[in-house]
Design an enzyme around this catalytic site. Sequence first.
Site, PDB file in Angstrom:
ATOM      1  N   HIS A 161       0.710  -1.226  -0.079  1.00 28.73           N
ATOM      2  CA  HIS A 161       0.029   0.035   0.175  1.00 28.73           C
ATOM      3  C   HIS A 161       0.872   1.221   0.024  1.00 28.73           C
ATOM      4  O   HIS A 161       0.517   2.204   0.510  1.00 28.73           O
ATOM      5  CB  HIS A 161      -0.855   0.261   1.115  1.00 28.73           C
ATOM      6  CG  HIS A 161      -1.612  -1.018   1.480  1.00 28.73           C
ATOM      7  ND1 HIS A 161      -2.954  -1.475   0.893  1.00 28.73           N
ATOM      8  CD2 HIS A 161      -1.249  -2.388   2.049  1.00 28.73           C
ATOM      9  CE1 HIS A 161      -3.328  -2.600   1.285  1.00 28.73           C
ATOM     10  NE2 HIS A 161      -2.475  -3.312   1.950  1.00 28.73           N
ATOM     11  N   SER A 282      14.723  22.416 -15.587  1.00 31.51           N
ATOM     12  CA  SER A 282      13.686  23.114 -15.737  1.00 31.51           C
ATOM     13  C   SER A 282      14.162  24.364 -16.462  1.00 31.51           C
ATOM     14  O   SER A 282      14.984  24.876 -16.103  1.00 31.51           O
ATOM     15  CB  SER A 282      12.808  23.459 -14.597  1.00 31.51           C
ATOM     16  OG  SER A 282      12.138  24.414 -14.604  1.00 31.51           O
ATOM     17  N   LYS A 288      15.795  22.414 -10.294  1.00 30.46           N
ATOM     18  CA  LYS A 288      15.117  21.194 -10.766  1.00 30.46           C
ATOM     19  C   LYS A 288      15.916  20.125 -11.439  1.00 30.46           C
ATOM     20  O   LYS A 288      16.868  20.413 -12.227  1.00 30.46           O
ATOM     21  CB  LYS A 288      13.989  21.366 -11.716  1.00 30.46           C
ATOM     22  CG  LYS A 288      12.832  21.938 -11.077  1.00 30.46           C
ATOM     23  CD  LYS A 288      12.397  21.282  -9.944  1.00 30.46           C
ATOM     24  CE  LYS A 288      11.490  19.980 -10.558  1.00 30.46           C
ATOM     25  NZ  LYS A 288      10.086  20.316 -11.051  1.00 30.46           N
ATOM     26  N   GLU A 295       9.423   9.269 -16.737  1.00 32.74           N
ATOM     27  CA  GLU A 295       8.208   9.478 -16.825  1.00 32.74           C
ATOM     28  C   GLU A 295       7.624   9.154 -18.318  1.00 32.74           C
ATOM     29  O   GLU A 295       6.327   8.879 -18.679  1.00 32.74           O
ATOM     30  CB  GLU A 295       8.256  10.993 -16.711  1.00 32.74           C
ATOM     31  CG  GLU A 295       8.355  11.469 -15.109  1.00 32.74           C
ATOM     32  CD  GLU A 295       8.713  12.884 -15.060  1.00 32.74           C
ATOM     33  OE1 GLU A 295       7.721  13.617 -15.723  1.00 32.74           O
ATOM     34  OE2 GLU A 295       9.466  13.198 -14.540  1.00 32.74           O
TER      35      GLU A 295
END
Length: 472
Positions: A161, A282, A288, A295
Site C-alpha cells: 500500500h 527546468s 530542478k 516519466e
Amino acid sequence: MDDTAGKAPWGGRFAGPLDEFVVEFGASLPVDQRMWDADIRGSVAHARMLSACGVISEPDAVAIVAGLSAIREEIEAGEFVFEAADEDIHMAIERALTLRIGEAGKRLHTARSRNDQVALDARMHAKEASLGLIGAVDALRATLLRLADDHLGVVMPGYTHLQKAQPILLSHHLLAYFWMLTRDVSRLRHAHEAADVMPLGSAALAGTTFPIDRQAVADELGFSLISANSLDAVSDRDFLLDLTYACTVAMVHLSRLCEELILWSTDEFGFVQMDDSYSTGSSIMPQKKNPDFAELTRGKTGRVIGDLTSLLVMLKGLPLAYNKDMQEDKEPAFDAIDTLSSCLRAVEGMLSTMTVNSDRMRAGARGGFMAATDLADHLAARGVPFREAHEVVGRLVLRCEHEGRTLQDLTLEELRSASPAFAADALEAVDIDRIVARRVSLGGTGHDAVRTQLVAAKTVLHQDAEWSIAAR
Ligand code: ARG
C-alpha cells in the site's frame, strides 16, 4: 512503352482511374516500407520455387532473383525511388522489378496474392522483431543482475500500500523485476513461435491451381510450420496480437519500474539519483532535476496499451478472409515494437548510470515500525497466540508513535512491561539486518535466499541467451 506501366495492378477491369485523394488514403507504404527485406526474401523464395516446380522458366526465375537483388542494393543504399502510385511495399517492389526486367517481373505474382504475401512479410518481420526485443530485454535483465550483485547487503524498506511494511534487500527488489522481465521473454518467445508459420501459397483465400511446393518456400525462409488452412492463413493476425500483447505487458512492467525510480529520486525518498545523462532540468526552476525519461516510459505505456486495443477492435468484426481493415494491423504492431524497444534502451541506461544512496535506504528501513511483525513473531514463537502478540506489539507501536521513538529505541524492560513473554533476545527481533537475514524461506529476502536467487537468475539468463542464439 509498356501498356501496363503506371496502372493499378487490377487496371484491366477498370475504365477510370482512382480518385486522387483515396490513392493516398488507401496506401500503406509509409508504414509497411520497413518490411522490404522480408518482401524481397519472400519473393526470391517464391520465384525459385515456381521455377523448380516448372510454373515459370528458369531464365525468368534467374532474372527475377537478380532484379530483386539489385533492388535490395538500391534500398540499402537509400537510392530506391518510391512512387506516389505505390500503394504498398509489395506493389512498389513488383513495379520496380518489372521496370527493370520486363516480362519476367510480371510472372512473379503467379500462384500468389498480396493477401498471402503480406501475411508472409508480417510474419517474417514479427519473428525478427521478437528476437530483437528479446535481446533488448536480456540487456536490461543483465543490468538488473549486475546491480543486484553489486548491492548485495543493501537494506531498504519494503512496502505494501506504499506504506512501509518490512525491510528487504535492494537486490531482492531488483530481482523482482528480473523475474517480471523473464516472463516477458517467454511471452516474446511465444510470439516468435506464433509467427513461425508460413502462409504463402494460400493465394487470395482458397489456395492455387498451380503445382506449388510450399515446403520448399518454408525451408528456404526458415519457417518451422506451414499454415494448414488457406482461409485462416490470410485472415490470421493472432501472431501480431501475441507480439503486441507481449510488448504491452513488458511496457506495464517498465512503467512500474519507472514509477519507482521516479518516487525513489524524489527528495522525500532520496533512494537513488539519476545520472545527469538521464535527467533534464527546468527552464524556470534552476534547482530542478527531473527523471523525464522514466516519466516518458510510463507515459508511453498508455500508447502501447492503445496499440493492443486497436488491433483487437480492428479484428473483432471481420468476416473471413482478407479485408482491407487488416491493413491497419501494422501501424499499432510496429508502434508497440518500436516503443518497447526504445523504452528498454532508455530504462537500461537509467539503471546502469544511476547512483544508489544506500544510507538513505537503510535509514528508511529503520522508520515505519517495520520490526513490528518480527516482534510479534518473537512472542508467538514463545507461545503467545499470534493475535494476542499482534495486539501487544500494536500497542507498543502506538506508544512509540506518541513518544516519537522507533521500536529499536525500546529497552528490554519496556518490552517486558508490555508482555512478560519477551525473552532476553527480544532486542534482536528488532534489528533491521537480522530481520532481513531471518527471511530464509526459498524466494525470501534473506541474504542467503537472495544469493541462491541470484544464482538461479544467472542460470536462467544464460539458458535464455542460448535459446536466442539457436533461434537466429
Ligand atoms: N497493403 C495491404 C495490407 O497491408 C496488402 C494486402 C492487400 N490486399 C488486398 N487484397 N488489397 O493489408
